[in-house]
Write an enzyme that holds these catalytic residues in place. Structure first.
Site, mmCIF file in Angstrom:
data_model
loop_
_atom_site.group_PDB
_atom_site.id
_atom_site.type_symbol
_atom_site.label_atom_id
_atom_site.label_comp_id
_atom_site.label_asym_id
_atom_site.label_seq_id
_atom_site.Cartn_x
_atom_site.Cartn_y
_atom_site.Cartn_z
ATOM 1 N N GLU A 270 -6.040 0.573 2.200
ATOM 2 C CA GLU A 270 -4.716 1.071 1.795
ATOM 3 C C GLU A 270 -3.618 0.096 2.228
ATOM 4 O O GLU A 270 -2.599 -0.048 1.547
ATOM 5 C CB GLU A 270 -4.468 2.465 2.374
ATOM 6 C CG GLU A 270 -5.475 3.522 1.956
ATOM 7 C CD GLU A 270 -5.655 3.666 0.447
ATOM 8 O OE1 GLU A 270 -4.723 3.319 -0.305
ATOM 9 O OE2 GLU A 270 -6.738 4.118 0.015
ATOM 10 N N HIS A 273 -3.156 -2.372 -0.514
ATOM 11 C CA HIS A 273 -2.267 -1.830 -1.555
ATOM 12 C C HIS A 273 -0.806 -1.980 -1.127
ATOM 13 O O HIS A 273 0.062 -2.369 -1.918
ATOM 14 C CB HIS A 273 -2.554 -0.345 -1.766
ATOM 15 C CG HIS A 273 -3.755 -0.040 -2.611
ATOM 16 N ND1 HIS A 273 -3.903 -0.523 -3.896
ATOM 17 C CD2 HIS A 273 -4.843 0.732 -2.370
ATOM 18 C CE1 HIS A 273 -5.038 -0.060 -4.409
ATOM 19 N NE2 HIS A 273 -5.637 0.685 -3.497
#
Length: 505
Positions: A270, A273
């Site tokens: 994550e 991202h």
């Protein structure tokens, strides 16, 4: 630029910014609802989200938007616009053409169904009760089929859904690339499974307290360059990153005290991202261009950091002592080589987000084939659990014992994200292509990771990928980086070399 064109451009940009402001409010509501909003507030929250989404929908399909687009797309006017405004016009026109075909009340009903279904899915998953979620899933599938009929499609209905997440990539390309990948991976998985040289992994499952994992996650995010002044880390059932704007990009993770890898590698994923979203050019804020160009390119960034950095031997040469500092002694007598082999273990796994590098794409191919068959009316929602289980057995070699670890394990269908799953495997393919291209400019990549010098890596990715937001299409980014198109061979080369070396076969 004439005063008339300049005023038209300014008015249009202000109008678009209003839509984007609503979008940021919706993103904040989505983050809150998935990180601990009270259960009793779900229905009211769904209505609020429905109201705001309807307003965004109305603004994006209004007569005023239509008038802006008609005037701005006139050849003489379009040529005088700035690059950012031209791309914004293109993006708004694409959304206008699609959304204007959907009745407003249907759109509002769909958005409310999405919001309610996510909470229902969570309950159904926890109870391993597909029947509880099935009525909503049927409605979501029917909505998607109806929307595809409104929008129209070229060659295959699934192409229209792909366009939401991976514009420019179509079923025929995915069928070819995924078919090649599946045929290469299944024998590799078999070789790993049958190898007598297997890692010792018992130390991975000793208790690692949640608070210690959280501290480790924060340290690792700082290590790779995540900006905590433009973000935060929270806990959730299904990890995600959300970019409200480039100055507010939030990361979530899930802690498992009996397997620290779930949170650690999930957080790095994550974080990848988030690094993308945090490094989008500031002058794109207030336009629909201030986000990742596609889910596949987005996924390439998260997988790049998770796999090519977080699973790199040099990363653990540098960070093994940090891990030991946060742990409770289970790694103190484990050599770095044994630890590295253990965290790179390839084994059959039922859960996609906990799967290893080698089997990951097989989980995605399974989901793609099911979604495509649903849209072709070759299978029904009622048949999903059994077909899921059969494909898991065929591709990965294990069969789910219940639907919580089978067809209910992913959140995506609960908010109607059909067409999303292929982007995960495409992202992995892209990430391997990007890594091979990066080595031409940064041949000392492994040394940079070992020394924690991630600045050069981030700068390379920002220059080639991040800063552009949606100014470049996914195919343009891959072509500019690699000189070609989607190619699974770099990923197969990486996996083949790594796992034959680790498992000695």
């Amino acid at each position: 630029m004439t005063d008339r064109v300049q005023k038209l451009e300014t008015d249009f940009r202000q109008y678009v910014k209003k839509i984007e402001d609503y979008g940021q409010a919706l993103a904040l509501l989505a983050w809150d609802s998935r990180t601990g909003a009270p259960k009793k507030g779900v229905n009211q929250r769904s209505e609020v989200i429905g109201t705001l989404s309807s307003e965004v929908f109305s603004l994006s399909t209004s007569a005023q938007m239509g008038d802006f687009l008609n005037k701005l797309r006139e050849e003489a006017v379009y040529a005088k616009l700035t690059d950012i405004t031209r791309k914004t016009v293109d993006e708004c026109y694409k959304n206008f053409e699609r959304n204007v075909k959907i009745p407003k009340e249907e759109h509002k009903e769909y958005v409310m169904l999405q919001s309610q279904s996510e909470s229902l899915w969570e309950e159904a998953k926890n109870k391993a009760d597909f029947e509880l979620f099935k009525p909503n899933l049927k409605k979501l599938v029917e909505f998607k089929k109806r929307f595809v009929r409104y929008w129209g499609y070229d060659h295959h209905p699934y192409n229209t859904l792909l366009d939401d997440y991976e514009p420019g990539v179509f079923v025929d390309t995915i069928d070819k690339v995924f078919g090649e990948l599946r045929d290469q991976l299944i024998p590799l998985v078999k070789g790993v499974t049958e190898s007598p040289h297997q890692p010792k992994t018992d130390f991975l499952y000793e208790k690692f307290p949640r608070a210690n994992q959280q501290a480790l996650s924060i340290d690792i995010l700082k290590e790779i360059g995540y900006d905590f002044e433009a973000g935060r880390l929270d806990e959730t059932v299904h990890p995600f990153a959300i970019g409200i704007n480039p100055n507010d990009v939030r990361v979530t993770t899930k802690y498992n005290e009996n397997d620290f890898r779930v949170a650690l590698f999930g957080t790095i994923h994550e974080g990848g991202h988030a690094l993308y979203e945090q490094n989008i050019a500031q002058d794109l804020i207030g336009t629909p261009l201030a986000s990742g160009t596609s889910m596949g390119i987005h996924e390439s960034q998260s997988l790049f950091w998770e796999k090519f950095v977080g699973k790199n031997y040099g990363f653990w040469e540098r960070n093994y002592d940090l891990l030991k500092k946060h742990a409770t002694g289970q790694f103190d007598h484990v050599s770095l080589d044994n630890f590295y082999f253990a965290v790179n273990q390839a084994k059959q796994s039922l859960i996609r987000i906990e799967s290893d590098e080698l089997t990951y794409c097989l989980h995605i191919i399974l989901r793609y084939e099911l979604e495509k068959a649903l849209m072709e009316d070759r299978i029904t929602v009622d048949e999903l659990p059994e077909i899921w289980n059969e494909k898991m057995e065929e591709y990965v070699g294990i069969r789910p014992q219940h639907d919580g670890e089978g067809v209910l394990q992913d959140v995506h269908w609960s908010f109607g994200a059909f067409g999303y799953f292929p982007s995960y495997a495409l992202g992995y393919i892209y990430s391997a292509q990007i890594k091979e291209a990066m080595l031409k400019d940064l041949p000392n990549f492994d040394q940079l990771v070992r020394e924690g010098e991630y600045g050069s890596i981030r700068q390379w990715l920002t220059k080639k990928v991040h800063q552009h937001g949606k100014m470049k299409k996914p195919a343009e980014i891959i072509k500019d980086i690699t000189g070609g198109g989607i190619d699974s061979k770099p990923l197969v080369r990486y996996l083949d070399e790594k796992y034959r070396r680790l498992y000695k076969f």
